[in-house]
Design a protein around this motif. Structure first.
Motif, PDB file in Angstrom:
ATOM      1  N   VAL A 622      32.166  34.756  33.730  1.00  0.00           N
ATOM      2  CA  VAL A 622      32.493  35.232  35.077  1.00  0.00           C
ATOM      3  C   VAL A 622      33.743  36.105  34.992  1.00  0.00           C
ATOM      4  O   VAL A 622      34.736  35.734  34.355  1.00  0.00           O
ATOM      5  N   TYR A 623      33.671  37.272  35.663  1.00  0.00           N
ATOM      6  CA  TYR A 623      34.803  38.190  35.740  1.00  0.00           C
ATOM      7  C   TYR A 623      35.234  38.368  37.197  1.00  0.00           C
ATOM      8  O   TYR A 623      34.388  38.357  38.100  1.00  0.00           O
ATOM      9  N   ILE A 624      36.513  38.541  37.361  1.00  0.00           N
ATOM     10  CA  ILE A 624      37.046  39.047  38.629  1.00  0.00           C
ATOM     11  C   ILE A 624      37.239  40.540  38.415  1.00  0.00           C
ATOM     12  O   ILE A 624      38.131  40.969  37.684  1.00  0.00           O
ATOM     13  N   ASN A 625      36.365  41.349  39.015  1.00  0.00           N
ATOM     14  CA  ASN A 625      36.371  42.795  38.791  1.00  0.00           C
ATOM     15  C   ASN A 625      36.800  43.505  40.071  1.00  0.00           C
ATOM     16  O   ASN A 625      36.063  43.532  41.062  1.00  0.00           O
ATOM     17  N   THR A 626      38.010  44.066  40.034  1.00  0.00           N
ATOM     18  CA  THR A 626      38.545  44.771  41.210  1.00  0.00           C
ATOM     19  C   THR A 626      38.197  46.251  41.200  1.00  0.00           C
ATOM     20  O   THR A 626      38.602  46.987  42.105  1.00  0.00           O
ATOM     21  N   GLY A 627      37.472  46.698  40.176  1.00  0.00           N
ATOM     22  CA  GLY A 627      37.166  48.116  40.062  1.00  0.00           C
ATOM     23  C   GLY A 627      38.082  48.795  39.070  1.00  0.00           C
ATOM     24  O   GLY A 627      37.701  49.713  38.349  1.00  0.00           O
ATOM     25  N   GLN A 632      38.969  37.386  33.275  1.00  0.00           N
ATOM     26  CA  GLN A 632      38.278  36.105  33.226  1.00  0.00           C
ATOM     27  C   GLN A 632      39.266  35.003  33.620  1.00  0.00           C
ATOM     28  O   GLN A 632      40.344  34.902  33.016  1.00  0.00           O
ATOM     29  N   PRO A 633      38.922  34.170  34.600  1.00  0.00           N
ATOM     30  CA  PRO A 633      39.806  33.046  34.929  1.00  0.00           C
ATOM     31  C   PRO A 633      39.720  31.958  33.868  1.00  0.00           C
ATOM     32  O   PRO A 633      38.895  32.032  32.946  1.00  0.00           O
ATOM     33  N   VAL A 644      29.823  24.897  36.195  1.00  0.00           N
ATOM     34  CA  VAL A 644      31.194  24.979  35.703  1.00  0.00           C
ATOM     35  C   VAL A 644      31.165  25.866  34.473  1.00  0.00           C
ATOM     36  O   VAL A 644      30.484  25.562  33.490  1.00  0.00           O
ATOM     37  N   ILE A 645      31.898  26.996  34.536  1.00  0.00           N
ATOM     38  CA  ILE A 645      31.840  27.999  33.475  1.00  0.00           C
ATOM     39  C   ILE A 645      33.231  28.196  32.893  1.00  0.00           C
ATOM     40  O   ILE A 645      34.172  28.542  33.611  1.00  0.00           O
ATOM     41  N   GLN A 646      33.334  27.974  31.595  1.00  0.00           N
ATOM     42  CA  GLN A 646      34.607  28.156  30.911  1.00  0.00           C
ATOM     43  C   GLN A 646      34.918  29.640  30.792  1.00  0.00           C
ATOM     44  O   GLN A 646      34.033  30.465  30.562  1.00  0.00           O
ATOM     45  N   GLY A 647      36.212  29.992  30.969  1.00  0.00           N
ATOM     46  CA  GLY A 647      36.614  31.386  30.869  1.00  0.00           C
ATOM     47  C   GLY A 647      37.674  31.593  29.806  1.00  0.00           C
ATOM     48  O   GLY A 647      38.207  30.637  29.232  1.00  0.00           O
ATOM     49  N   GLY A 662      35.340  33.833  47.156  1.00  0.00           N
ATOM     50  CA  GLY A 662      35.886  33.034  46.067  1.00  0.00           C
ATOM     51  C   GLY A 662      37.336  32.694  46.331  1.00  0.00           C
ATOM     52  O   GLY A 662      38.021  33.378  47.094  1.00  0.00           O
ATOM     53  N   LEU A 663      37.807  31.642  45.702  1.00  0.00           N
ATOM     54  CA  LEU A 663      39.190  31.220  45.867  1.00  0.00           C
ATOM     55  C   LEU A 663      39.800  31.001  44.490  1.00  0.00           C
ATOM     56  O   LEU A 663      39.357  30.133  43.732  1.00  0.00           O
ATOM     57  N   LEU A 664      40.804  31.805  44.165  1.00  0.00           N
ATOM     58  CA  LEU A 664      41.540  31.625  42.929  1.00  0.00           C
ATOM     59  C   LEU A 664      42.663  30.622  43.170  1.00  0.00           C
ATOM     60  O   LEU A 664      43.486  30.815  44.065  1.00  0.00           O
ATOM     61  N   ALA A 665      42.691  29.570  42.385  1.00  0.00           N
ATOM     62  CA  ALA A 665      43.728  28.541  42.493  1.00  0.00           C
ATOM     63  C   ALA A 665      44.542  28.519  41.209  1.00  0.00           C
ATOM     64  O   ALA A 665      43.975  28.474  40.106  1.00  0.00           O
ATOM     65  N   TYR A 666      45.853  28.588  41.349  1.00  0.00           N
ATOM     66  CA  TYR A 666      46.745  28.576  40.185  1.00  0.00           C
ATOM     67  C   TYR A 666      46.442  27.341  39.346  1.00  0.00           C
ATOM     68  O   TYR A 666      46.228  26.235  39.871  1.00  0.00           O
TER      69      TYR A 666
END
Length: 954
Positions: A622-627, A632-633, A644-647, A662-666
């Motif tokens: 999984v990627y977070i792609n902003t353009g 990868q988280p 559940v996908i390891q990054g 989606g929610l990115l959590a520290y």
């Protein structure tokens, strides 16, 4: 005769007298009429928000409860709904509530009910302050200065911010009474001989000075300004050799100001005035100033040289240095702590937005006409320079009215100091800033009036000035009216999902129950307009518990467990929107460092289109792609697919995928209790962790993003049965499961949250409907460490029934205090009733749900934090570890029979010596004294009895 001769001379010169006469009448009658119109306009703008059902400011919910008490008690003594189970002794600015209660008694004659009068009060204060600033500006400078100060105050956002309907804090009434107090003081000082004006001015100053002291704890500012004004005045008059003016000022001001301090001190013993500690300091400072003044007036008789300015300045400087050293010797470092509560002096205050340092952006936001033009602030600076120049000119002319400029300078500089200290003082500084802005414009009008031109020319110049400055209040008023209208239309301080949840709580819980959430919402929970339930921490009380709630929210597992039953917590409310406050929560809970608090957002909401799945070498990625970039988280938890996908961990965040976003959590808080409870995520970072959490916190209601949980200190999260020689789990919190019938050998896994199981008894019950068909003791003498729980094995026969329960019977707290607490007849703090080594007759009111036999104890507890990287809270690596420890239970009386409802209890109680000192010394030895910070110590009356805990039912 004299007037007639002047008129004849003017007629000979051909000068018309009608215009100047009309002009004088306009200034005498027209300007006050305009001010009344401005006051009405200011009232109307501030009253727009009165149509809201509750209040726009969270603190106002608490003030409303105190005001309701004041209507019957005049001065509130106790509030049961904060800081359970003890409640709080009412403190702070109690006079505010008495004043508001008097206001209600007056306006109720015109049909206002309690809530209506309460909402009317802030706009009324705003309107009266507009009138007051006109009178003060007129007295200090001119009619024109007063008029324009009133015009600026009418629309000023800085002043509006604490005087609109629904914001009933003490700052607004303080400013109103302080401005009127100074006005009456000047009326008194301006009259050289005793007459009715001087007497009335003195009396009204005493009344309004006590009222401003009573209206707000920060009224220390007003006391300080007047003391500083007196000090500067006597020093300046002395240095410049104006001895007659000095004697006159001392004769008039010193007795009146001293009487004001003494009156405030006397009323502080009733609770009406809440700044006794500062009044003591002010009296000591006043005595020191009086001694200095005596030396100034009579020092020559003792041989001091007052022959010129240099010698007089030397005398003052020498005495001032001596006085400063004496005060420091008396107070020590505490001399610099009077305003400590208004700065970011500890981790808690670091996270409060109101206590942040004021920057230029804040100033332009509050002191502009419409956009961030800062016109009002710039005009005030011009006014300050004008006042300073005028003061110098008066000194050269030996003008005895120079004290007016001294007051303006003192008030303005003191207000600027407050303004720069913290954002919360933007409103308080508005009094001086708007007044000086009015002076700047007023000076322009005076310049025109004093021109050596014809009356017609002067009138044209005056008209030009009016046309130049008139757009300011007109544009400002339109802008502020639109702001107030938007406030009134907005969702307000209590979103609909909170209103629905709190109404549910009110209808489905016991009146003695308590609930907690993040502290921002405590006043909502306590409010009689909403759930009217007790709250463990709120905006003004139980600050120590904020650390504990933060620790729970920001951690998971054993690391997060705190003894919530010590607070007698019944419900926990979690709001998804707190992702935007979670930097503060994580920092106070010790999950992150100060550097991370400042730099790393704990949560980021990601649009669904930014989330991209790909297959790399047969593995899902999984990627977070902003353009622009693709990251990868650390981990992706797709709740829509159950994956559940390891990054790779390009960014230190865990991605939760919900439907549509989606929610990115520290990473440090990604599996925290808050994340799972707010979003009801059953994910376990460790085996069975989520099962245990949702067993102790049982979901009972959800509305939008607000989730309400019932708290259970002990709860079964898993049950195994012994079958074919092995244990098999057939029940879990999230998976459910039914008890098998017949003879069974079971293993019960109990999650003990934050407190141990001690000498407990386990009981099984079976019901058909409401009829008990079986009750069996399964085990006795059970002990369990809550940080290392072990299952309990039992054998029983399970009958065919409609409902089953497992009960755990052990000692636990019951009841709450429901009235003020007295020791030897004196009202005391209910959460610290006796100091170490003290004893006396303890009288209290306790409320219970049912008839019981209980024992009364004094519970000594301490909240502290460990700072492993040192105590410097501004170091990037600083972080803290909060702790809440029960030190000991001190027996007071056993076998007390209580009935449902309130019970009056009177007993003899004593607190042993050295209870806390011995415990704290052990903490120092364990962690190091340089790493332990004691936040708060408590000594609370608690009632203990054998208590039934329903640990499972189904």
């Amino acid at each position: 005769m004299v007037k007639t001769k002047i008129k004849e001379k003017r007629k000979k010169k051909g000068e018309k007298t009608s215009l100047p006469e009309y002009y004088r009448k306009f200034k005498a009658y027209g300007l006050p009429l305009i001010v009344l119109i401005l006051a009405y306009a200011g009232f109307r703008i501030r009253n727009i928000t009165s149509n809201y059902k509750t209040f726009l400011d969270p603190d106002t919910f608490f003030h409303y409860e105190m005001y309701r008490q004041a209507i019957t008690e005049w001065i509130p003594r106790y509030f049961a709904y904060a800081d359970p189970p003890a409640g709080i002794k009412a403190g702070g600015y109690l006079g505010l509530y008495t004043i508001q209660a008097v206001f209600y008694k007056i306006v109720s004659v015109f049909g206002y009910d309690q809530l209506g009068a309460f909402k009317l009060w802030p706009p009324f204060v705003g309107a009266m302050t507009i009138i007051g600033v006109y009178l003060l500006g007129k007295k200090l400078h001119s009619n024109w200065a007063g008029l324009w100060a009133a015009a600026f105050m009418m629309f000023s956002y800085a002043n509006f911010s604490k005087t609109y309907s629904g914001n009933n804090r003490g700052e607004g009434p303080f400013m109103m009474f302080f401005i009127f107090a100074v006005f009456f003081l000047l009326v008194y000082l301006d009259e050289r001989e005793w007459n009715w004006k001087k007497a009335l001015g003195g009396v009204m100053f005493l009344v309004t000075s006590v009222l401003y002291m009573a209206a707000w704890t920060g009224s220390t500012f007003g006391v300080s300004i007047l003391l500083l004004f007196a000090g500067i005045t006597v020093v300046v008059l002395f240095i410049f050799g104006m001895v007659d003016a000095l004697r006159l000022f001392v004769r008039d001001f010193f007795p009146l100001y001293g009487l004001s301090l003494l009156t405030g001190m006397a009323l502080s013993y009733t609770g009406f005035v809440g700044i006794r500690w500062f009044l003591i300091f002010a009296l000591e400072g006043f005595i020191a100033l009086s001694a200095l003044t005596v030396i100034m007036l009579y020092g020559e008789r003792a041989g001091l040289n007052y022959s010129d300015k240099k010698h007089r300045f030397g005398v003052v400087a020498g005495i001032a240095i001596f006085a400063a050293l004496a005060f420091y010797g008396y107070f020590g470092k505490d001399l610099f702590k009077f305003l400590g509560a208004a700065t970011q002096s500890n981790p808690l205050y670091q996270t409060v937005a109101e206590l942040a340092k004021t920057d230029w952006n804040t100033i332009t936001t509050y002191y502009s006409v419409k956009t961030k033009d800062a016109i009002i602030f710039i005009l005030s600076a011009v006014g300050f320079l004008i006042v300073a120049a005028r003061f110098v000119r008066k000194l050269t002319k030996n003008d005895l009215t120079g004290h007016k400029e001294i007051f303006l300078v003192t008030y303005y500089l003191g207000s600027l100091y407050l303004l720069l200290l913290a954002v919360r003082f933007v409103f308080q500084a508005s009094g001086a800033i708007l007044l000086l802005a009015g002076v700047a414009v007023g000076e322009a009008f005076l310049f025109v009036e004093n021109m050596k031109e014809s009356v017609t020319t002067k009138a044209l110049y005056a008209l030009l000035l009016m046309l130049l400055f008139l757009p300011l209040p007109l544009i400002g008023a339109q802008y502020m009216e639109s702001v107030a209208t938007n406030y009134a239309k907005s969702q307000g301080s209590v979103p609909a999902e909170w209103v629905n949840s709190l109404n549910w709580l009110k209808e489905n819980s016991n009146p003695l129950d308590s609930a907690t959430s993040w502290w921002d919402y405590g006043y909502w929970i306590e409010s009689s307009l909403l759930s009217h339930r007790r709250s463990a921490t709120d905006g003004g009380h139980a600050y120590d518990r904020r650390y504990i709630v933060a620790d729970f929210f920001s951690h998971y597992g054993n690391e997060s467990e705190q003894d919530f039953e010590a607070w007698e917590l019944n419900y926990l409310i979690v709001w998804q929107q707190d992702i935007y406050k979670f930097n503060a929560i994580s920092y106070l809970g010790g999950a992150i460092t100060y550097g991370e608090y400042k730099s790393n957002p704990m949560f980021q909401v990601i649009p669904a289109q930014y989330i991209q799945y790909s297959n790399e070498s047969g593995r899902a990625v999984v990627y977070i792609n902003t353009g622009k970039y693709a990251y990868q988280p650390v981990l992706t938890i797709d709740l829509t697919k159950g994956q559940v996908i390891q990054g790779r961990g390009d960014i230190p965040y865990v991605l939760y995928v919900f439907q549509g976003y989606g929610l990115l959590a520290y990473r440090k808080i990604a599996f925290s209790n808050f994340v799972r409870l707010a979003f009801q995520i059953p994910f376990s970072f460790e085996p069975w962790d989520a099962q245990m959490l949702f067993a102790n916190f049982k979901p009972v209601h959800r509305d939008g993003g607000v989730s309400t949980y019932e708290f259970r200190p002990f709860a079964v999260y898993r049950i195994d049965k012994f079958e074919n020689g092995t244990w098999k789990a057939f029940y879990s919190t999230l998976g459910g499961g039914k008890l098998p019938l017949g003879e069974q050998k079971l293993r019960l896994w109990i999650s003990a949250f934050g407190r141990d199981v001690k000498d407990a008894t386990l009981i099984f019950e079976a019901y058909n409907g409401s009829v008990l068909v079986k009750r069996e003791i399964l085990a006795e003498g059970i002990n369990m460490n809550h940080l290392n729980e072990t299952p309990i094995e039992v054998s029983l026969t399970i009958p065919n029934a409609t409902k089953y329960r497992f009960l755990l019977i052990q000692d636990g707290p019951v009841g709450v205090l429901n009235g003020p607490v007295y020791v030897n007849g004196k009202l005391v703090n209910p959460s610290y009733v006796l100091k170490e080594g003290e004893s006396g007759e303890l009288k209290l009111t306790a409320a219970f749900r049912e008839e019981r036999t209980v024992g009364l104890y004094l519970r000594a507890s301490v909240v502290y934090y460990i700072a492993p990287n040192g105590k410097d809270i501004y170091q990037e690596k600083f972080y803290l570890e909060p702790h809440q420890d029960i030190v000991t239970y001190v027996p007071v009386k056993s076998d007390i029979s209580v009935v449902p409802g309130d019970n009056e209890i009177t007993v003899q109680a004593s607190m042993p010596e050295g209870v806390f000192d011995a415990y704290i010394q052990k903490l120092y030895q364990k962690y190091g004294e340089d790493k332990v910070v004691i936040v708060r110590k408590r000594v609370e009356p608690v009632f203990i009895t054998k208590k039934e805990y329903v640990v499972w039912e189904g």
